[in-house]
Design a protein around this motif. Structure first.
Motif, PDB file in Angstrom:
ATOM      1  N   ILE A  83       0.826  -1.211   0.000  1.00 40.90           N
ATOM      2  CA  ILE A  83       0.000   0.000   0.000  1.00 40.90           C
ATOM      3  C   ILE A  83       0.859   1.260   0.000  1.00 40.90           C
ATOM      4  N   TYR A  84       1.836   1.333   0.896  1.00 44.50           N
ATOM      5  CA  TYR A  84       2.646   2.545   0.963  1.00 44.50           C
ATOM      6  C   TYR A  84       3.520   2.707  -0.274  1.00 44.50           C
ATOM      7  N   SER A  85       3.979   1.612  -0.853  1.00 38.93           N
ATOM      8  CA  SER A  85       4.752   1.706  -2.096  1.00 38.93           C
ATOM      9  C   SER A  85       3.886   2.272  -3.217  1.00 38.93           C
ATOM     10  N   LEU A  86       2.650   1.820  -3.286  1.00 39.06           N
ATOM     11  CA  LEU A  86       1.720   2.335  -4.289  1.00 39.06           C
ATOM     12  C   LEU A  86       1.454   3.820  -4.066  1.00 39.06           C
ATOM     13  N   ILE A  87       1.148   4.208  -2.842  1.00 36.49           N
ATOM     14  CA  ILE A  87       0.827   5.609  -2.554  1.00 36.49           C
ATOM     15  C   ILE A  87       2.037   6.505  -2.816  1.00 36.49           C
ATOM     16  N   GLU A  88       3.221   6.026  -2.477  1.00 31.95           N
ATOM     17  CA  GLU A  88       4.435   6.803  -2.734  1.00 31.95           C
ATOM     18  C   GLU A  88       4.642   6.972  -4.232  1.00 31.95           C
ATOM     19  N   GLU A  89       4.417   5.935  -5.002  1.00 32.30           N
ATOM     20  CA  GLU A  89       4.555   6.000  -6.465  1.00 32.30           C
ATOM     21  C   GLU A  89       3.556   6.998  -7.047  1.00 32.30           C
ATOM     22  N   VAL A  90       2.335   6.961  -6.572  1.00 34.20           N
ATOM     23  CA  VAL A  90       1.307   7.901  -7.039  1.00 34.20           C
ATOM     24  C   VAL A  90       1.721   9.340  -6.721  1.00 34.20           C
ATOM     25  N   GLY A  91       2.139   9.583  -5.509  1.00 30.22           N
ATOM     26  CA  GLY A  91       2.541  10.935  -5.129  1.00 30.22           C
ATOM     27  C   GLY A  91       3.715  11.439  -5.939  1.00 30.22           C
ATOM     28  N   ARG A  92       4.713  10.614  -6.076  1.00 29.49           N
ATOM     29  CA  ARG A  92       5.931  11.016  -6.785  1.00 29.49           C
ATOM     30  C   ARG A  92       5.651  11.316  -8.255  1.00 29.49           C
ATOM     31  N   ARG A  93       4.812  10.494  -8.873  1.00 30.82           N
ATOM     32  CA  ARG A  93       4.602  10.631 -10.308  1.00 30.82           C
ATOM     33  C   ARG A  93       3.364  11.430 -10.694  1.00 30.82           C
ATOM     34  N   CYS A  94       2.352  11.453  -9.852  1.00 31.06           N
ATOM     35  CA  CYS A  94       1.083  12.071 -10.238  1.00 31.06           C
ATOM     36  C   CYS A  94       0.848  13.430  -9.595  1.00 31.06           C
ATOM     37  N   ALA A  95       1.438  13.670  -8.454  1.00 33.72           N
ATOM     38  CA  ALA A  95       1.194  14.932  -7.734  1.00 33.72           C
ATOM     39  C   ALA A  95       2.431  15.323  -6.941  1.00 33.72           C
ATOM     40  N   CYS A 152      -2.494   7.341 -12.170  1.00 35.71           N
ATOM     41  CA  CYS A 152      -2.944   8.628 -11.623  1.00 35.71           C
ATOM     42  C   CYS A 152      -4.459   8.791 -11.638  1.00 35.71           C
ATOM     43  N   GLN A 153      -5.163   7.759 -11.255  1.00 35.97           N
ATOM     44  CA  GLN A 153      -6.623   7.837 -11.213  1.00 35.97           C
ATOM     45  C   GLN A 153      -7.160   6.856 -10.179  1.00 35.97           C
ATOM     46  N   GLY A 154      -8.420   6.972  -9.901  1.00 40.91           N
ATOM     47  CA  GLY A 154      -9.135   5.991  -9.090  1.00 40.91           C
ATOM     48  C   GLY A 154      -8.687   5.884  -7.658  1.00 40.91           C
ATOM     49  N   ALA A 167      -6.113   4.553  -6.092  1.00 41.13           N
ATOM     50  CA  ALA A 167      -4.749   4.880  -5.677  1.00 41.13           C
ATOM     51  C   ALA A 167      -4.595   6.382  -5.456  1.00 41.13           C
ATOM     52  N   LEU A 168      -5.152   7.169  -6.327  1.00 44.43           N
ATOM     53  CA  LEU A 168      -5.080   8.622  -6.172  1.00 44.43           C
ATOM     54  C   LEU A 168      -5.882   9.073  -4.955  1.00 44.43           C
ATOM     55  N   GLN A 169      -7.015   8.443  -4.718  1.00 41.86           N
ATOM     56  CA  GLN A 169      -7.812   8.766  -3.532  1.00 41.86           C
ATOM     57  C   GLN A 169      -7.058   8.415  -2.249  1.00 41.86           C
ATOM     58  N   MET A 170      -6.355   7.268  -2.256  1.00 40.00           N
ATOM     59  CA  MET A 170      -5.565   6.896  -1.074  1.00 40.00           C
ATOM     60  C   MET A 170      -4.465   7.922  -0.833  1.00 40.00           C
ATOM     61  N   PHE A 171      -3.811   8.381  -1.912  1.00 38.68           N
ATOM     62  CA  PHE A 171      -2.770   9.400  -1.775  1.00 38.68           C
ATOM     63  C   PHE A 171      -3.352  10.679  -1.172  1.00 38.68           C
ATOM     64  N   GLU A 172      -4.482  11.118  -1.699  1.00 39.14           N
ATOM     65  CA  GLU A 172      -5.118  12.339  -1.195  1.00 39.14           C
ATOM     66  C   GLU A 172      -5.505  12.179   0.277  1.00 39.14           C
ATOM     67  N   SER A 173      -6.009  11.031   0.632  1.00 35.60           N
ATOM     68  CA  SER A 173      -6.399  10.774   2.013  1.00 35.60           C
ATOM     69  C   SER A 173      -5.176  10.781   2.933  1.00 35.60           C
ATOM     70  N   LEU A 174      -4.124  10.138   2.505  1.00 33.82           N
ATOM     71  CA  LEU A 174      -2.906  10.098   3.317  1.00 33.82           C
ATOM     72  C   LEU A 174      -2.292  11.490   3.435  1.00 33.82           C
ATOM     73  N   GLY A 175      -2.516  12.320   2.440  1.00 33.41           N
ATOM     74  CA  GLY A 175      -2.018  13.691   2.503  1.00 33.41           C
ATOM     75  C   GLY A 175      -2.598  14.482   3.655  1.00 33.41           C
ATOM     76  N   GLN A 176      -3.751  14.060   4.139  1.00 39.57           N
ATOM     77  CA  GLN A 176      -4.415  14.734   5.260  1.00 39.57           C
ATOM     78  C   GLN A 176      -3.909  14.211   6.607  1.00 39.57           C
ATOM     79  N   THR A 177      -3.102  13.164   6.588  1.00 39.55           N
ATOM     80  CA  THR A 177      -2.581  12.543   7.802  1.00 39.55           C
ATOM     81  C   THR A 177      -1.341  13.277   8.286  1.00 39.55           C
ATOM     82  N   ASN A 178      -1.219  13.394   9.568  1.00 41.32           N
ATOM     83  CA  ASN A 178      -0.028  13.986  10.159  1.00 41.32           C
ATOM     84  C   ASN A 178       1.158  13.047   9.895  1.00 41.32           C
TER      85      ASN A 178
END
Length: 145
Positions: free
Chosen positions: A43-55, A106-108, A110-121
């Motif tokens: 999960i964290y590898s996926l979210i990190e990949e999304v953040g690095r490449r998509c946002a 950069c959709q669906g 995985a992107l939602q998980m990235f956005e959600s994690l972005g709100q986490t401290n």
């Protein structure tokens, strides 16, 4: 019709039964070392990949912590498993979409998980990973959700 009325009556009686019995004691189970590491790693590898490449500009502090988190999980898996570098790379490709086209990545969800994690401290993220990798043990899927 009789079965339905019995079913409805039994459902309606549940709160009465539940209220009349003492709550069961909570039993806390300590996960064995390594349990849930593979799940978190995927999960964290996926979210990190999304953040690095998509946002790349979004949530810079969290992205720094995500990179650190993935590196810590990578290190844990290398130290506590017999996975080869090739198997690790295959895992990252299959489970974390590393190298996937951005149109897919950069959709669906995985992107939602990235956005959600972005709100986490970021400190909370770090604290959770600290506990997960604190004890050496064979990494397993377990549960991390």
């Amino acid at each position: 019709m009789k079965v339905r009325s019995v079913w409805v009556a039994s459902i309606l009686s549940l709160p009465i039964v539940a209220a009349s019995t003492a709550p069961a004691p909570q039993v806390t189970r300590e996960a064995p070392p390594g349990e849930g590491v593979i799940c978190a790693w995927a999960i964290y590898s996926l979210i990190e990949e999304v953040g690095r490449r998509c946002a790349p500009e979004r949530f810079p502090e969290n992205q720094t912590e995500l990179r650190r988190t993935v590196q810590r999980l990578d290190d844990y898996v290398r130290a506590n498993s017999k996975l080869t570098p090739e198997e690790i790379a295959r895992f990252k490709t299959e489970q974390a979409n590393v190298g996937a086209p951005e149109a897919v990545l950069c959709q669906g969800d995985a992107l939602q998980m990235f956005e959600s994690l972005g709100q986490t401290n970021p400190v909370e993220l770090s604290r959770g990973i600290d506990a997960l990798v604190a004890r050496p043990g064979t990494p397993t899927w377990g549960t991390c959700l």
